[in-house]
Design a protein around this motif. Structure first.
Motif, mmCIF file in Angstrom:
data_model
loop_
_atom_site.group_PDB
_atom_site.id
_atom_site.type_symbol
_atom_site.label_atom_id
_atom_site.label_comp_id
_atom_site.label_asym_id
_atom_site.label_seq_id
_atom_site.Cartn_x
_atom_site.Cartn_y
_atom_site.Cartn_z
ATOM 1 N N ASN A 168 46.855 49.964 57.419
ATOM 2 C CA ASN A 168 46.625 49.286 56.150
ATOM 3 C C ASN A 168 46.512 50.357 55.073
ATOM 4 O O ASN A 168 45.512 51.070 54.996
ATOM 5 C CB ASN A 168 45.345 48.447 56.212
ATOM 6 N N ASP A 171 43.323 50.290 52.691
ATOM 7 C CA ASP A 171 41.949 50.601 53.093
ATOM 8 C C ASP A 171 41.791 52.039 53.582
ATOM 9 O O ASP A 171 40.755 52.404 54.130
ATOM 10 C CB ASP A 171 41.458 49.628 54.167
ATOM 11 N N GLN A 281 40.393 43.604 42.893
ATOM 12 C CA GLN A 281 40.984 44.223 44.078
ATOM 13 C C GLN A 281 42.497 44.337 43.935
ATOM 14 O O GLN A 281 43.092 45.360 44.311
ATOM 15 C CB GLN A 281 40.625 43.391 45.317
ATOM 16 N N LYS A 285 44.850 47.799 43.982
ATOM 17 C CA LYS A 285 45.984 48.036 44.880
ATOM 18 C C LYS A 285 47.242 48.402 44.098
ATOM 19 O O LYS A 285 48.012 49.278 44.508
ATOM 20 C CB LYS A 285 46.234 46.795 45.741
#
Length: 337
Positions: A168, A171, A281, A285
């Protein structure tokens, strides 16, 4: 407050119920299997060997991505591939803020309300494989694929040359690659977070006025839904479902009382907070992708949204001048390269 249609990401009206695409059989049965021949990247135009050109419209929830994408699709002969991981599923059309068919202006949409979440949750790898089939089909008809949605994990999985489903990149367990398998034109619709937060809070109220509460009540009234809803997958993760879960378990009958009103208001507050948190969030990203070398062309829609919030005159003109016209110029230059 009623948000003007010129900028609002297409709220539903009381008189119109959305009828999204449906499938006679669960789509998962038709998804490409892992390791099959269809999982090989199909990212070149067979006519000239060049990478296929796609436009990717990105941005946090509520920033007008759907509006911009339809404006672009009507100008450039495009078809839209939905990359919002909640909107891929059938149901909860108001809660997930799907654009209704009568507001799509005839633009074909793919993966919008097509999957049944009871068949399993769509993974980024499966979205990548679906895109491998849809994009060549669109370009074979000399149409422009537009990837539109707020789920950046799906966008990343689709466009990178090498995708590792076990990592991922958002993260910290993997690195974002700048090596892309498509020739991408990235448009980032951005709004000042302070302005966007206020807008999103008001949008939740609009959605409730349009029937979101009744839609959720019907969702929780399904057989077995109220007895076992956790852990949630697929459509059950949509903002609005977890927040109202406790309410509908506690108050299955329509009897008004002060305690019920307090529980309702608490659920609404959580929806507003979680929507703003999701937007934060998503912006994080996008900033990470840009920092990794993705050429994201930022369109600042803040002034247009301020005009919407204050019901200022000329709000449509502000949107066209500051968002639509620059985007059209960028896409036109991209297609002429």
């Amino acid at each position: 407050m009623s948000i003007p249609m010129s900028i609002n990401p297409f709220p539903l009206s009381h008189s119109h119920k959305v009828s999204v695409f449906s499938a006679s059989k669960p789509l998962r049965q038709r998804w490409p299997r892992m390791g099959s021949a269809t999982s090989t990247p199909i990212a070149t135009d067979r006519r000239n060997g060049k990478k296929e050109k796609i436009v990717v419209v990105m941005g946090a929830t509520g920033t007008g991505k759907s509006k911009l994408s339809i404006d672009l699709a009507t100008r450039f002969g495009g078809e839209i591939i939905n990359s919002d991981k909640m909107q891929v599923y059938k149901g909860l059309d108001i809660t997930t803020n799907k654009i209704p068919p009568h507001e799509r202006r005839g633009v074909p949409h793919h993966l919008l309300g097509e999957l049944d979440s009871e068949d399993g949750e769509l993974t980024p790898e499966e979205f990548r494989q679906l895109g491998e089939s849809i994009i060549p089909d669109i370009t074979s008809r000399k149409k422009l694929p537009l990837i539109v949605g707020g789920s950046n994990s799906l966008v990343h999985a689709l466009v990178v040359e090498k995708f590792d489903p076990e990592s991922n990149v958002f993260d910290g367990s993997g690195l974002v690659s700048s090596e892309l398998r498509y020739n991408c034109c990235f448009l980032w619709v951005d709004v000042s977070f302070m302005v966007l937060s206020e807008y999103l809070s008001k949008r939740v109220g609009d959605m409730l006025d349009m029937g979101m509460f009744e839609e959720l009540a019907e969702f929780f009234d399904r057989p077995g839904e109220s007895e076992n809803t956790s852990p949630r997958t697929g459509l059950g993760k949509a903002i609005g479902v977890p927040e109202f879960e406790r309410y509908f378990k506690r108050y299955p009958s329509p009897v008004a009382d002060p305690v019920r009103k307090s529980a309702y208001e608490e659920a609404v507050r959580k929806i507003k907070d979680n929507t703003c948190q999701l937007a934060k969030q998503q912006i994080g990203k996008i900033v990470k992708l840009r920092g990794a070398g993705w050429d994201l062309r930022r369109m600042d829609a803040t002034e247009a949204f301020i005009a919407v919030m204050t019901s200022a005159e000329g709000r449509s003109e502000i949107w066209e001048k500051q968002v639509l016209e620059p985007s059209v110029k960028i896409v036109k230059a991209f297609l002429e390269e």
